[in-house]
Design an enzyme around this catalytic site. Structure first.
Site, PDB file in Angstrom:
ATOM      1  N   GLU A 118      74.022  40.183 -55.166  1.00  0.00           N
ATOM      2  CA  GLU A 118      73.097  39.569 -54.210  1.00  0.00           C
ATOM      3  C   GLU A 118      71.688  40.158 -54.346  1.00  0.00           C
ATOM      4  O   GLU A 118      70.696  39.426 -54.272  1.00  0.00           O
ATOM      5  CB  GLU A 118      73.607  39.729 -52.775  1.00  0.00           C
ATOM      6  CG  GLU A 118      74.957  39.070 -52.491  1.00  0.00           C
ATOM      7  CD  GLU A 118      75.022  37.607 -52.870  1.00  0.00           C
ATOM      8  OE1 GLU A 118      73.993  36.912 -52.819  1.00  0.00           O
ATOM      9  OE2 GLU A 118      76.110  37.143 -53.250  1.00  0.00           O
ATOM     10  N   HIS A 165      69.693  38.554 -57.023  1.00  0.00           N
ATOM     11  CA  HIS A 165      69.071  37.266 -56.656  1.00  0.00           C
ATOM     12  C   HIS A 165      67.640  37.475 -56.168  1.00  0.00           C
ATOM     13  O   HIS A 165      66.770  36.632 -56.392  1.00  0.00           O
ATOM     14  CB  HIS A 165      69.866  36.572 -55.550  1.00  0.00           C
ATOM     15  CG  HIS A 165      71.033  35.768 -56.042  1.00  0.00           C
ATOM     16  ND1 HIS A 165      70.899  34.703 -56.901  1.00  0.00           N
ATOM     17  CD2 HIS A 165      72.365  35.866 -55.782  1.00  0.00           C
ATOM     18  CE1 HIS A 165      72.091  34.178 -57.147  1.00  0.00           C
ATOM     19  NE2 HIS A 165      73.001  34.868 -56.487  1.00  0.00           N
TER      20      HIS A 165
END
Ligand code: NI
Length: 171
Positions: A141, A144
């Site tokens: 994550e 990202h």
């Protein structure tokens, strides 16, 4: 709070670097609610980052029940703001998926234990130790937020193959 459209790679918005959140106001709370609604609507995912719905802010949510990772998980869907790793160690070689790359998976090497510093939704600085599945998820994550996806760790051949499949999917 509403489910948003998840951008599909190679959408250029997924490759942009997100910006740190300076003030945790209503808009940030609304963004978290949207991310949770989107993840729940789509089902099956453990995490979702703001740039995946086109918002370039350094924030992601993760929802991993502790029982899925030897007691090391989140307390329901949790928001992590401006995350940074202050420790990374060990090796986790595993296969990742991503809501922005549906139906595909790829092998990525991560750290198996991390300590992540972040702000919670009250603006309080926290440190969270994570291992295995949760540690890998945090790293996926956080990537990202720097415009990086698991395909960026693949060979040009595999990357191209996935790219073709995604372009076909988008038609
Ligand atoms: Ni992802």
């Amino acid at each position: 709070m509403a489910a948003k459209e998840v951008l599909i790679w190679p959408d250029a918005n997924l490759s942009k670097t997100s910006i740190a959140i300076e003030v945790i106001d209503e808009s940030v709370h609304a963004l978290v609610a949207d991310l949770i609604a989107t993840m729940e609507y789509e089902g099956s995912s453990a995490g979702l980052a703001a740039p995946q719905i086109g918002i370039h802010k350094r924030l992601f949510i993760v929802d991993i029940p502790p029982q899925d990772n030897n007691g090391n998980g989140t307390n329901g869907p949790e928001a992590f703001i401006n995350p940074e790793f202050i420790l990374k160690e060990g090796r986790l070689h595993w296969e990742e998926g991503c809501m922005s790359i549906p139906h595909e998976r790829g092998w990525v090497t991560r750290s198996s234990r991390v300590i992540m510093r972040y702000l919670d939704l009250n603006g309080v600085q926290q440190e969270r130790e994570a291992f295995d599945y949760l540690a890998g998820c945090f790293q996926h994550e956080a990537d990202h937020l720097d415009g990086k996806l698991w395909v960026d760790y693949q060979s040009p051949l595999k990357r191209n193959l996935v790219r073709k499949k995604m372009l076909k999917l988008k038609k």
